[in-house]
Design a protein around this motif. Structure first.
Motif, short mmCIF file in Angstrom:
data_model
loop_
_atom_site.label_atom_id
_atom_site.label_comp_id
_atom_site.label_asym_id
_atom_site.label_seq_id
_atom_site.Cartn_x
_atom_site.Cartn_y
_atom_site.Cartn_z
N THR A 47 -1.99 -5.33 32.29
CA THR A 47 -0.51 -5.10 31.27
C THR A 47 0.22 -4.02 31.69
N LEU A 48 1.30 -3.74 31.97
CA LEU A 48 2.29 -2.88 32.16
C LEU A 48 3.05 -2.25 31.24
N VAL A 49 3.16 -1.11 30.68
CA VAL A 49 3.78 -0.68 29.49
C VAL A 49 4.61 0.53 30.15
N VAL A 50 5.81 0.19 29.88
CA VAL A 50 6.97 1.48 30.17
C VAL A 50 7.74 1.89 29.18
N ASP A 51 7.96 3.15 29.00
CA ASP A 51 8.98 3.91 28.29
C ASP A 51 10.21 3.93 29.03
N GLU A 52 11.33 3.57 28.53
CA GLU A 52 12.76 4.00 29.13
C GLU A 52 12.59 3.09 30.50
N LEU A 53 12.31 2.06 30.71
CA LEU A 53 12.54 1.45 31.95
C LEU A 53 13.80 1.27 32.66
N ASP A 54 14.98 1.52 31.68
CA ASP A 54 16.10 1.15 32.43
C ASP A 54 16.86 2.75 33.05
N THR A 55 16.14 3.82 32.59
CA THR A 55 16.39 4.88 33.67
C THR A 55 16.41 4.68 35.15
N SER A 56 17.80 5.13 35.53
CA SER A 56 18.22 4.94 37.02
C SER A 56 18.18 3.72 37.49
N LEU A 57 17.94 2.55 36.47
CA LEU A 57 17.79 1.16 37.18
C LEU A 57 19.15 0.47 36.60
N HIS A 58 19.91 -0.14 37.59
CA HIS A 58 21.07 -0.83 36.91
C HIS A 58 20.58 -2.33 36.43
N SER A 59 21.48 -2.64 35.31
CA SER A 59 21.02 -3.72 34.53
C SER A 59 20.44 -4.91 35.18
N LEU A 60 21.03 -5.22 36.37
CA LEU A 60 20.76 -6.43 37.31
C LEU A 60 19.33 -6.44 37.92
N LEU A 61 19.22 -5.16 38.44
CA LEU A 61 17.56 -4.78 38.84
C LEU A 61 16.86 -4.94 37.77
N LEU A 62 17.08 -4.46 36.65
CA LEU A 62 16.26 -4.39 35.43
C LEU A 62 15.80 -6.07 35.00
N ARG A 63 16.81 -6.94 35.14
CA ARG A 63 16.49 -8.14 34.85
C ARG A 63 15.66 -8.76 35.79
N GLU A 64 15.91 -8.36 37.23
CA GLU A 64 15.08 -9.07 38.28
C GLU A 64 13.43 -8.55 38.01
N LEU A 65 13.40 -7.44 37.71
CA LEU A 65 11.99 -6.92 37.43
C LEU A 65 11.48 -7.84 36.29
N VAL A 66 12.06 -7.68 35.25
CA VAL A 66 11.59 -8.84 34.20
C VAL A 66 11.24 -10.11 34.65
N ARG A 67 12.22 -10.40 35.42
CA ARG A 67 11.97 -12.04 35.83
C ARG A 67 10.74 -12.13 36.79
N LEU A 68 10.20 -11.18 37.40
CA LEU A 68 9.03 -11.31 38.08
C LEU A 68 7.92 -11.65 37.48
N PHE A 69 7.78 -11.30 36.07
CA PHE A 69 6.72 -11.64 35.09
C PHE A 69 7.07 -12.80 34.66
N HIS A 70 8.06 -13.58 34.53
CA HIS A 70 8.27 -15.11 34.06
C HIS A 70 8.24 -15.81 35.18
N HIS A 71 8.15 -15.59 36.49
CA HIS A 71 8.02 -16.58 37.33
C HIS A 71 6.71 -16.94 37.69
N SER A 72 6.27 -18.17 37.52
CA SER A 72 4.63 -18.40 37.80
C SER A 72 4.34 -18.33 39.44
N GLU A 73 5.53 -18.24 40.28
CA GLU A 73 5.07 -18.06 41.51
C GLU A 73 4.59 -16.48 41.88
N THR A 74 5.21 -15.51 40.96
CA THR A 74 4.81 -14.06 41.09
C THR A 74 3.80 -13.63 40.11
N ASN A 75 3.83 -14.23 39.06
CA ASN A 75 2.97 -13.81 38.06
C ASN A 75 1.73 -15.07 37.81
N THR A 76 0.68 -15.04 38.59
CA THR A 76 -0.42 -16.07 38.75
C THR A 76 -1.56 -15.70 37.67
#
Length: 426
Positions: free
Chosen positions: A321-350
């Protein structure tokens, strides 16, 4: 996996606040955004949760509370007898100042549900308990409370907890947790809960100091380097490869009092400076050419994403379990979305990994298929300056509702009322 976290009387979190990762009965995005548990009380858990709120609303205090609980679990057994807890109760209410801080986490570990919590003041632990659901009906493995009349801790043990309980009880000081001491004295039964806090919960906030050592170790292995490059590519960062250039630090010369040149002895050198340093080289390739850049040539977003690469990949690989405060700092919105999607994809989150983070990036609310309603949480303060945490699901937004607009207009709370704060008229 984390099922639920409860906290009471910690900083601005005066009243009991509950962050629940239990998925609602909504079937939307169930296959990708939730994890089946096999337990009736919580059939599915969400794989990510995002917390919104105005500045100073209490978002960071929620992260600090979980980090504080983790610190007490992992460190109290080895604390000095006179060491006090850095406990900070709600200070804007005379009734709260003298009350203990309470924490409770409900976990799902290898198919077994554990409900563990404790309360403490700056001086001591005042209560502690553990319920274990090996079947539908819970077993109370132990309960501890401080008797103010006798000045002693009183313990109650259930039959489910095996081992020398009296020995563990006798070794537990007022400023230590029974669970932590028992694990230190080789309790296998209690170790899963302790290990979750120590090894399977990673918290990143403004107090976290990243070290490059784990990243360097990954990059020095072919498989690890490939993982990191794929991670950056998934975020649309065009880095073809990353190599590590290791250099030896030359011996340091110095002059003695008579002006004679001498060299530091090896033991002195090891004490003052490392013997090698590592330089990261980033290989970029396009149709028109290729080039190699060092870390200083890369963007701040790439810097942060690179530092996050090792903990994120480790979390996904090991079901943490990864807990992050202010994850968006220095990250573009599109990068942040892809980071979140890694946890939603069954191929990357097994392995049932979870991501919990705070952010001000409201564009995520309307990103297609990024969050279910039960993954979004809001924090705001009341007139007493006490923070309240509420799930977006409680507002029952329509399926196609513009969530970002609704949030920014204050429909769900969690935003600053600037006109009132600045004394302006509508």
């Amino acid at each position: 996996m984390l099922i639920e976290f409860r906290v009471t009387n910690f900083r601005s979190l005066r009243d009991e606040q509950v962050l629940s990762l239990v998925a609602s009965s909504d079937k939307t995005l169930q296959d990708s955004h939730t994890q089946a548990t096999g337990i009736r009380a919580a059939p599915f858990l969400v794989r990510s949760a995002v917390v919104y709120g105005a500045n100073a609303s209490g978002k960071s205090n929620l992260i600090r509370a979980l980090k504080s609980m983790r610190g007490v679990v992992t460190q109290s057994a080895t604390a000095k007898p006179d060491q006090i807890f850095a406990a900070q109760p709600f200070r804007l209410d005379a009734d709260s100042i003298d009350q203990p801080i309470e924490f409770e986490a409900t976990l799902l570990l290898d198919g077994v549900r554990y409900q563990y919590g404790f309360a403490l003041t700056t001086q001591r632990v005042v209560s502690e308990h553990l319920l274990v659901y090996q079947a539908f009906k819970p077993q109370r493995w132990f309960k501890r409370h401080f008797d103010t009349d006798t000045g002693k801790d009183v313990y109650e043990f259930g039959s489910g907890l095996k081992g020398p309980k009296n020995l563990w009880e006798g070794a537990t000081r007022p400023n230590a947790l029974f669970l932590s001491v028992a694990v230190q004295l080789n309790s296998d039964a209690l170790r899963p809960v302790f290990d979750w806090f120590e090894n399977r919960l990673l918290i990143v906030n403004e107090q976290t100091r990243f070290t490059q050592k784990p990243l360097i170790q990954m990059l020095q292995q072919a498989d690890g380097r490939k993982e990191i490059c794929n991670f950056l590519s998934a975020a649309d960062i065009s880095i073809a490869d990353i190599t590590v250039e290791t250099r030896k630090i030359p011996r340091i010369s110095r002059f003695d009092s008579e002006g004679s040149k001498t060299e530091m002895q090896s033991e002195e050198m090891e004490e003052h400076t490392p013997r090698t340093y590592h330089k990261l080289l980033f290989h970029h390739v396009t149709e028109r050419g290729k080039a190699v850049f060092d870390l200083m040539d890369e963007s701040s977003g790439t810097h942060k994403l690179l530092l996050f690469a090792e903990p994120v990949l480790d979390t996904l690989r090991n079901g943490q379990t990864l807990v992050v405060d202010e994850l968006d700092t220095s990250l573009h919105s599109l990068l942040l979305r892809e980071l979140v999607r890694l946890f939603h994809h069954s191929e990357t989150n097994t392995g049932g990994a979870q991501l919990i983070f705070t952010t001000h990036d409201t564009s995520l609310l309307d990103a297609p298929d990024l969050f279910r309603r039960d993954q979004v949480w809001l924090v705001e303060k009341d007139r007493d300056q006490a923070s309240a945490l509420v799930s977006l699901s409680e507002f029952s937004p329509r399926k196609n509702e513009a969530l970002e607009r609704g949030y920014l207009t204050g429909r769900y709370g969690g935003v600053p009322l600037l006109s009132h704060a600045l004394g302006l008229k509508h």
